[in-house]
Design a protein around this motif. Sequence first.
Motif, PDB file in Angstrom:
ATOM      1  N   MET A  13       0.812  -1.212   0.000  1.00 54.31           N
ATOM      2  CA  MET A  13       0.000   0.000   0.000  1.00 54.31           C
ATOM      3  C   MET A  13       0.847   1.264   0.000  1.00 54.31           C
ATOM      4  O   MET A  13       0.422   2.294  -0.493  1.00 54.31           O
ATOM      5  N   TYR A  14       2.057   1.193   0.582  1.00 55.57           N
ATOM      6  CA  TYR A  14       2.870   2.397   0.634  1.00 55.57           C
ATOM      7  C   TYR A  14       3.593   2.590  -0.687  1.00 55.57           C
ATOM      8  O   TYR A  14       4.792   2.357  -0.809  1.00 55.57           O
ATOM      9  N   GLY A  15       2.851   3.024  -1.693  1.00 61.78           N
ATOM     10  CA  GLY A  15       3.413   3.226  -3.019  1.00 61.78           C
ATOM     11  C   GLY A  15       3.966   4.624  -3.182  1.00 61.78           C
ATOM     12  O   GLY A  15       4.053   5.419  -2.240  1.00 61.78           O
ATOM     13  N   ALA A  16       4.330   4.942  -4.418  1.00 63.02           N
ATOM     14  CA  ALA A  16       4.996   6.212  -4.691  1.00 63.02           C
ATOM     15  C   ALA A  16       4.103   7.410  -4.375  1.00 63.02           C
ATOM     16  O   ALA A  16       4.588   8.438  -3.899  1.00 63.02           O
ATOM     17  N   ASP A  17       2.795   7.312  -4.641  1.00 63.42           N
ATOM     18  CA  ASP A  17       1.891   8.440  -4.377  1.00 63.42           C
ATOM     19  C   ASP A  17       1.918   8.830  -2.904  1.00 63.42           C
ATOM     20  O   ASP A  17       2.029  10.008  -2.563  1.00 63.42           O
ATOM     21  N   LEU A  18       1.789   7.814  -2.036  1.00 65.40           N
ATOM     22  CA  LEU A  18       1.764   8.111  -0.607  1.00 65.40           C
ATOM     23  C   LEU A  18       3.141   8.488  -0.086  1.00 65.40           C
ATOM     24  O   LEU A  18       3.269   9.395   0.746  1.00 65.40           O
ATOM     25  N   THR A  61       9.627   6.630   5.520  1.00 59.01           N
ATOM     26  CA  THR A  61      10.414   7.623   4.787  1.00 59.01           C
ATOM     27  C   THR A  61      11.490   8.257   5.651  1.00 59.01           C
ATOM     28  O   THR A  61      12.125   9.225   5.238  1.00 59.01           O
ATOM     29  N   GLY A  62      11.688   7.738   6.864  1.00 62.30           N
ATOM     30  CA  GLY A  62      12.767   8.213   7.719  1.00 62.30           C
ATOM     31  C   GLY A  62      12.378   9.309   8.683  1.00 62.30           C
ATOM     32  O   GLY A  62      13.251   9.991   9.228  1.00 62.30           O
ATOM     33  N   GLY A  63      11.080   9.477   8.932  1.00 65.25           N
ATOM     34  CA  GLY A  63      10.631  10.540   9.826  1.00 65.25           C
ATOM     35  C   GLY A  63      11.235  10.453  11.212  1.00 65.25           C
ATOM     36  O   GLY A  63      11.632  11.475  11.796  1.00 65.25           O
ATOM     37  N   HIS A  64      11.290   9.253  11.781  1.00 63.86           N
ATOM     38  CA  HIS A  64      11.954   9.067  13.070  1.00 63.86           C
ATOM     39  C   HIS A  64      13.460   8.897  12.897  1.00 63.86           C
ATOM     40  O   HIS A  64      14.249   9.371  13.720  1.00 63.86           O
ATOM     41  N   LEU A  65      13.859   8.198  11.844  1.00 65.46           N
ATOM     42  CA  LEU A  65      15.266   7.851  11.664  1.00 65.46           C
ATOM     43  C   LEU A  65      16.155   9.088  11.594  1.00 65.46           C
ATOM     44  O   LEU A  65      17.277   9.088  12.106  1.00 65.46           O
ATOM     45  N   ARG A  66      15.667  10.156  10.979  1.00 68.47           N
ATOM     46  CA  ARG A  66      16.497  11.359  10.859  1.00 68.47           C
ATOM     47  C   ARG A  66      16.806  11.948  12.228  1.00 68.47           C
ATOM     48  O   ARG A  66      17.878  12.528  12.438  1.00 68.47           O
ATOM     49  N   PRO A  83       9.321   2.284  -2.451  1.00 71.21           N
ATOM     50  CA  PRO A  83       9.163   3.740  -2.594  1.00 71.21           C
ATOM     51  C   PRO A  83       9.413   4.500  -1.289  1.00 71.21           C
ATOM     52  O   PRO A  83      10.013   5.580  -1.316  1.00 71.21           O
ATOM     53  N   MET A  84       8.975   3.941  -0.166  1.00 68.32           N
ATOM     54  CA  MET A  84       9.236   4.599   1.114  1.00 68.32           C
ATOM     55  C   MET A  84      10.727   4.582   1.426  1.00 68.32           C
ATOM     56  O   MET A  84      11.304   5.574   1.884  1.00 68.32           O
ATOM     57  N   ALA A  85      11.378   3.434   1.190  1.00 67.93           N
ATOM     58  CA  ALA A  85      12.814   3.336   1.439  1.00 67.93           C
ATOM     59  C   ALA A  85      13.586   4.329   0.581  1.00 67.93           C
ATOM     60  O   ALA A  85      14.557   4.948   1.039  1.00 67.93           O
TER      61      ALA A  85
END
Length: 249
Positions: A13-18, A61-66, A83-85
């Motif tokens: 579900m976590y495709g490029a659009d999201l 997308t790295g929100g916590h990782l950053r 896409p998220m990676a």
Amino acid sequence: MTVADEQRAGETMYGADLARVYDLVHRERGKDYRAETEAVAAAARRGRPGAGRLLDVACGTGGHLRHFADLFAHVEGVELSEPMAEEARAALPGVTVHTGDMRDFRLGTTFDVVTCMFGSVGYMTSVAELGQALEMFARHLEPGGVAVVDPWWFYETFADGHVSADIVTVDGVTVSRVSHSARRGRTSHMDVHFVVAEPGAGAQHFVDTHIISLFSRSEYEQAFREAGFTVEYLPEAPSGRGLFVGVRA
């Protein structure tokens, strides 16, 4: 289609659009990634003082990782959605983000801390799969290392019929997000409708459907113990769902 099949379908579900608007929406609707990472780091270091190496599983997308990168000497991520990676790699040059499934990944190295945020562990389709994920976390920890898991809502605390709505505009891009969640047996079904509008491109609508398991608190705790952890539940945590903190024996 069985519940497990539906959840398997949801893995894409976590495709490029999201991926393109994911952090924008959650950040602007008030999610405090920094506060959450600081709380997780503090909880981890109570069990592992001096922890310097962290792996964030289902890092998105790295929100916590950053922010973890500011708090630990070395960080890496694992994410199922390519896409998220890709978004995480673009946002965090120099940080390794692996593509992998939390139920079965092997990085060939170990860490002081393994985290799993944003209720992502709830995508496990059964208690057995939950156990598989926690065993993978244990395998990637040093003895005495710490796993910190932000669970999805418990079976006993889930708010059936919950509706959420937000509209955000950043850098000329406007995104509306409307979600509805409903209990179906031991799962929550959440349909999230997005409309993304920007000048010159018009408006695009897509629906993101999530089927997330409603484990009980006791099921989480038992799965931690069976994976070789001593476990503590911290009910007061920034996400509102609490945190499980497991120390690998």
